[in-house]
Enzyme design. Structure first.
Site, PDB file in Angstrom:
ATOM      1  N   HIS A  29       0.541 -11.782   2.136  1.00 40.64           N
ATOM      2  CA  HIS A  29      -0.491 -11.000   1.451  1.00 40.64           C
ATOM      3  C   HIS A  29      -1.176 -11.795   0.325  1.00 40.64           C
ATOM      4  CE1 HIS A  29      -1.556  -6.602   0.234  1.00 40.64           C
ATOM      5  NE2 HIS A  29      -2.568  -7.408   0.043  1.00 40.64           N
ATOM      6  N   TYR A  36       0.837  -1.213   0.000  1.00 44.08           N
ATOM      7  CA  TYR A  36       0.000   0.000   0.000  1.00 44.08           C
ATOM      8  C   TYR A  36       0.873   1.266   0.000  1.00 44.08           C
ATOM      9  CZ  TYR A  36      -3.748  -3.184   1.568  1.00 44.08           C
ATOM     10  OH  TYR A  36      -4.644  -4.221   1.700  1.00 44.08           O
TER      11      TYR A  36
HETATM   12  P1  NAP Z   1     -14.450  -1.357   1.153  1.00 41.33           P
HETATM   13  O1  NAP Z   1     -13.942  -1.135   2.516  1.00 41.33           O
HETATM   14  O2  NAP Z   1     -15.466  -2.396   0.913  1.00 41.33           O
HETATM   15  O3  NAP Z   1     -15.058  -0.013   0.552  1.00 41.33           O
HETATM   16  C1  NAP Z   1     -14.379   1.210   0.622  1.00 41.33           C
HETATM   17  C2  NAP Z   1     -15.245   2.245  -0.097  1.00 41.33           C
HETATM   18  O4  NAP Z   1     -16.474   2.398   0.618  1.00 41.33           O
HETATM   19  C3  NAP Z   1     -14.591   3.612  -0.148  1.00 41.33           C
HETATM   20  O5  NAP Z   1     -14.930   4.186  -1.384  1.00 41.33           O
HETATM   21  C4  NAP Z   1     -15.278   4.369   1.003  1.00 41.33           C
HETATM   22  O6  NAP Z   1     -15.367   5.752   0.756  1.00 41.33           O
HETATM   23  C5  NAP Z   1     -16.643   3.767   0.969  1.00 41.33           C
HETATM   24  N1  NAP Z   1     -17.299   3.833   2.279  1.00 41.33           N
HETATM   25  C6  NAP Z   1     -16.735   3.659   3.498  1.00 41.33           C
HETATM   26  N2  NAP Z   1     -17.662   3.776   4.459  1.00 41.33           N
HETATM   27  C7  NAP Z   1     -18.835   4.035   3.840  1.00 41.33           C
HETATM   28  C8  NAP Z   1     -20.150   4.254   4.297  1.00 41.33           C
HETATM   29  N3  NAP Z   1     -20.434   4.204   5.597  1.00 41.33           N
HETATM   30  N4  NAP Z   1     -21.130   4.504   3.385  1.00 41.33           N
HETATM   31  C9  NAP Z   1     -20.849   4.510   2.055  1.00 41.33           C
HETATM   32  N5  NAP Z   1     -19.605   4.320   1.555  1.00 41.33           N
HETATM   33  C10 NAP Z   1     -18.610   4.070   2.446  1.00 41.33           C
HETATM   34  O7  NAP Z   1     -13.252  -1.659   0.114  1.00 41.33           O
HETATM   35  P2  NAP Z   1     -11.672  -1.855   0.173  1.00 41.33           P
HETATM   36  O8  NAP Z   1     -10.967  -0.583   0.452  1.00 41.33           O
HETATM   37  O9  NAP Z   1     -11.326  -2.603  -1.069  1.00 41.33           O
HETATM   38  O10 NAP Z   1     -11.429  -2.860   1.381  1.00 41.33           O
HETATM   39  C11 NAP Z   1     -11.169  -2.453   2.694  1.00 41.33           C
HETATM   40  C12 NAP Z   1      -9.764  -2.773   3.102  1.00 41.33           C
HETATM   41  O11 NAP Z   1      -9.488  -4.154   2.953  1.00 41.33           O
HETATM   42  C13 NAP Z   1      -8.670  -2.104   2.268  1.00 41.33           C
HETATM   43  O12 NAP Z   1      -8.560  -0.739   2.537  1.00 41.33           O
HETATM   44  C14 NAP Z   1      -7.489  -2.933   2.666  1.00 41.33           C
HETATM   45  O13 NAP Z   1      -7.005  -2.557   3.945  1.00 41.33           O
HETATM   46  C15 NAP Z   1      -8.104  -4.327   2.727  1.00 41.33           C
HETATM   47  N6  NAP Z   1      -7.907  -5.109   1.463  1.00 41.33           N
HETATM   48  C16 NAP Z   1      -7.116  -6.213   1.511  1.00 41.33           C
HETATM   49  C17 NAP Z   1      -6.874  -6.959   0.369  1.00 41.33           C
HETATM   50  C18 NAP Z   1      -5.992  -8.168   0.451  1.00 41.33           C
HETATM   51  O14 NAP Z   1      -5.548  -8.653  -0.602  1.00 41.33           O
HETATM   52  N7  NAP Z   1      -5.721  -8.671   1.637  1.00 41.33           N
HETATM   53  C19 NAP Z   1      -7.468  -6.593  -0.852  1.00 41.33           C
HETATM   54  C20 NAP Z   1      -8.314  -5.484  -0.878  1.00 41.33           C
HETATM   55  C21 NAP Z   1      -8.523  -4.756   0.301  1.00 41.33           C
HETATM   56  P3  NAP Z   1     -14.548   6.857   1.604  1.00 41.33           P
HETATM   57  O15 NAP Z   1     -13.112   6.485   1.531  1.00 41.33           O
HETATM   58  O16 NAP Z   1     -14.907   8.110   0.894  1.00 41.33           O
HETATM   59  O17 NAP Z   1     -15.039   6.842   3.025  1.00 41.33           O
END
Ligand code: NAP
Length: 270
Positions: free
Chosen positions: A103, A43
């Site tokens: 990861h 990241y």
């Molecule tokens: P997510 O958490 O499902 O969605 C994030 C999106 O939702 C952002 O656009 C955010 O906007 C929005 N959001 C947040 N709270 C909200 C709410 N209450 N109402 C409406 N929209 C909302 O997606 P993600 O970032 O892919 O996944 C979360 C985390 O998982 C990542 O940040 C990372 O740490 C981890 N991850 C891990 C892997 C892996 O391979 N291990 C892969 C992908 C992700 P705002 O930012 O504007 O609040």
């Protein structure tokens, strides 16, 4: 923080723009009550996440800090894993992390070559727990054979549009955490009619319904990414939302399987 106390709602910190924002966002998240922060070497924000932690009033022992290494792009070979672990700690500015994940089991990943470095880091206290991410049941079985340390957590994409029944059941059977990434389906949950209806019924939001559904399952935690104080608060408050059996049955009947994170090198695509 002991693994049994893993806060079921953590902060995800992946974004491919404006990495510096994470200093403020992490500090704000800790201020509103988050005690579980998830980052990763790829990241390229561990430094900023660490600065946010350092700027907050939260004691290190009261925080559950997780990061990840071993990815298709890094490090160049298994012999580089010990240095990669040290690099994570250096950038975060901490002596230990509560959880270090493999990861992706892709690229350089080979259980026998990579996992002993994780065991060594547990033995010398640099990492408190070993996690795996994006594994299949077969790869989990192999890792559990090779590791001396228990598998404390498996992190995978999991939300109402990708319910991962097999991996949930695996986590419950082997009693490790299943940490749901993209738990809001990257924001898509706000447009799912069933989730909107359940949200209206409880005077809540679809994001909260998704997070409440996840965190009510045995062995499941979730790490939504959020940038604003409002979203951070809204998501944390999902822990106070209690869904009833009818709500859960309606969510589990959603007939859609959609991955939002699906690279070619994923083990399920090989
Ligand atoms: P997510 O958490 O499902 O969605 C994030 C999106 O939702 C952002 O656009 C955010 O906007 C929005 N959001 C947040 N709270 C909200 C709410 N209450 N109402 C409406 N929209 C909302 O997606 P993600 O970032 O892919 O996944 C979360 C985390 O998982 C990542 O940040 C990372 O740490 C981890 N991850 C891990 C892997 C892996 O391979 N291990 C892969 C992908 C992700 P705002 O930012 O504007 O609040």
């Amino acid at each position: 923080m002991p693994i049994d106390d893993l806060p079921r709602l953590g902060l995800g910190t992946y974004s491919d723009a404006d990495r510096e924002q994470w200093t403020d966002t992490v500090e704000t998240a800790l201020d509103v009550g988050y005690r579980h922060v998830d980052t990763a070497q790829v990241y390229e924000n561990e430094r900023y996440v660490g600065e946010g932690i350092a700027a907050s009033d939260v004691d290190r022992d009261d925080l559950f800090l997780a990061t990840k290494t071993v990815h298709i792009d890094l490090p160049p070979e298994p012999s580089g894993v010990p240095d990669a672990i040290d690099g994570c700690l250096d950038r975060l500015g901490v002596d230990y992390v509560d959880l270090l994940y493999v990861h992706w089991p892709s690229g350089l990943y080979d259980a026998e070559a990579v996992l002993p470095a994780f065991d060594d880091a547990v033995d010398d206290g640099r990492i408190r727990n070993v996690g795996l991410s994006n594994f299949t049941p077969e790869l989990l079985d192999e890792a559990r054979e090779v590791l001396d340390a228990p598998v404390a957590a498996h992190q995978v994409e999991l939300h109402p549009l990708l319910q991962q029944d097999e991996l949930v059941e695996y986590a419950q059977r082997h009693d490790h955490w299943l940490v749901a990434y993209s738990p809001l389906a990257q924001g898509e949950v706000v447009d799912v009619p069933v989730l909107r209806e359940i949200a209206d019924k409880h005077d809540a939001t679809p994001a909260q319904v998704s997070l409440a559904w996840l965190s009510s399952k045995d062995n499941v935690a979730a790490i939504p990414k959020a940038s604003s104080r409002d979203h951070l608060r809204e998501n944390l408050a999902a822990l106070d939302l209690e869904l009833d059996d009818e709500d859960v049955a309606r969510i589990e009947a959603i007939d859609r399987e959609q991955r939002f994170v699906d690279p070619d090198h994923a083990p399920w695509n090989r």
